[in-house]
Motif scaffolding. Sequence first.
Motif, PDB file in Angstrom:
ATOM      1  N   TYR A 147       0.803  -1.117   0.026  1.00 31.65           N
ATOM      2  CA  TYR A 147      -0.235  -0.017   0.353  1.00 31.65           C
ATOM      3  C   TYR A 147       0.963   1.292   0.151  1.00 31.65           C
ATOM      4  N   ALA A 153      -3.178   0.345  -3.889  1.00 32.63           N
ATOM      5  CA  ALA A 153      -2.941  -1.179  -3.372  1.00 32.63           C
ATOM      6  C   ALA A 153      -2.171  -1.566  -4.837  1.00 32.63           C
ATOM      7  N   GLY A 156      -5.777  -1.362  -6.589  1.00 32.60           N
ATOM      8  CA  GLY A 156      -6.635  -0.758  -5.630  1.00 32.60           C
ATOM      9  C   GLY A 156      -6.471   0.748  -5.615  1.00 32.60           C
ATOM     10  N   THR A 181     -11.209  -2.136  -5.942  1.00 35.13           N
ATOM     11  CA  THR A 181     -10.341  -3.225  -6.050  1.00 35.13           C
ATOM     12  C   THR A 181     -10.345  -4.071  -7.102  1.00 35.13           C
ATOM     13  N   HIS A 182      -9.200  -4.206  -7.832  1.00 35.65           N
ATOM     14  CA  HIS A 182      -9.477  -5.121  -9.003  1.00 35.65           C
ATOM     15  C   HIS A 182     -10.252  -6.356  -8.776  1.00 35.65           C
ATOM     16  N   ARG A 235     -10.564  -9.193  -5.091  1.00 36.14           N
ATOM     17  CA  ARG A 235     -11.739  -8.664  -4.277  1.00 36.14           C
ATOM     18  C   ARG A 235     -11.949  -9.810  -2.731  1.00 36.14           C
ATOM     19  N   ILE A 259      -8.705  -5.624   0.974  1.00 40.23           N
ATOM     20  CA  ILE A 259      -7.714  -4.511   0.165  1.00 40.23           C
ATOM     21  C   ILE A 259      -8.530  -3.167   0.328  1.00 40.23           C
ATOM     22  N   ALA A 260      -9.902  -3.069  -0.132  1.00 36.14           N
ATOM     23  CA  ALA A 260     -10.318  -1.737   0.236  1.00 36.14           C
ATOM     24  C   ALA A 260     -10.513  -1.380   1.450  1.00 36.14           C
TER      25      ALA A 260
END
Length: 146
Positions: free
Chosen positions: A7, A50, A58, A77-78, A82, A86-87
Amino acid sequence: MSPSITYSEDLDGVDWVALKAALAADCFDNGRSPEQLRRSFENSSAVALARRGEEIIGTGRVLSDEVSNAYLLDVWTHSRFRRRGIAREMIRRLSSQLGGQHLYLQADAENTEFYRRLGFREQPIGMSKTIGRWLVNDGSEVSSRH
Ligand SMILES: CC(C)(COP(=O)(O)OP(=O)(O)OC[C@H]1O[C@@H](n2cnc3c(N)ncnc32)[C@H](O)[C@@H]1OP(=O)(O)O)[C@@H](O)C(=O)NCCC(=O)NCCS
């Protein structure tokens, strides 16, 4: 070994053409050119990205008056990554700079549970208006009656 997810809260080394292409390929493209995407992020109060290796997977950004009100945007987020937190981590990083402020966002119905899990609550009503024509930023499409 596959690269780990990292990140960052700066825009160092971002390839805006590649990011635009990744967003479009992942069906999260609202029409900004790579240059407009760059300006959107550079003009934000805070950003979170990200990456997996070199690939940005992300994004999130915030506009804030640094006193009372902030607005959360471009949370993505790709789809390959998901449901791994990550989000949540990007929003945690963005929120850490927003003490005392009310953080707003606009979400589709399909994302309300995601935001509820992060502590957001529905507001009674949200309203918005496009000033002039979407993504025309030079003032040429702004009428005197706005
Ligand atoms: C919405 C989005 C950003 C979530 O990203 P993500 O990295 O998968 O989210 P996380 O893994 O951090 O999820 C955080 C929590 O929300 C939950 N969650 C994630 N997506 C969810 C969904 N669509 N419905 C219900 N819950 C969801 C997760 O299970 C997790 O819950 P938990 O921590 O209690 O186990 C991602 O689905 C996305 O990019 N969607 C397309 C772009 C978009 O619509 N962005 C929002 C614009 S308003």
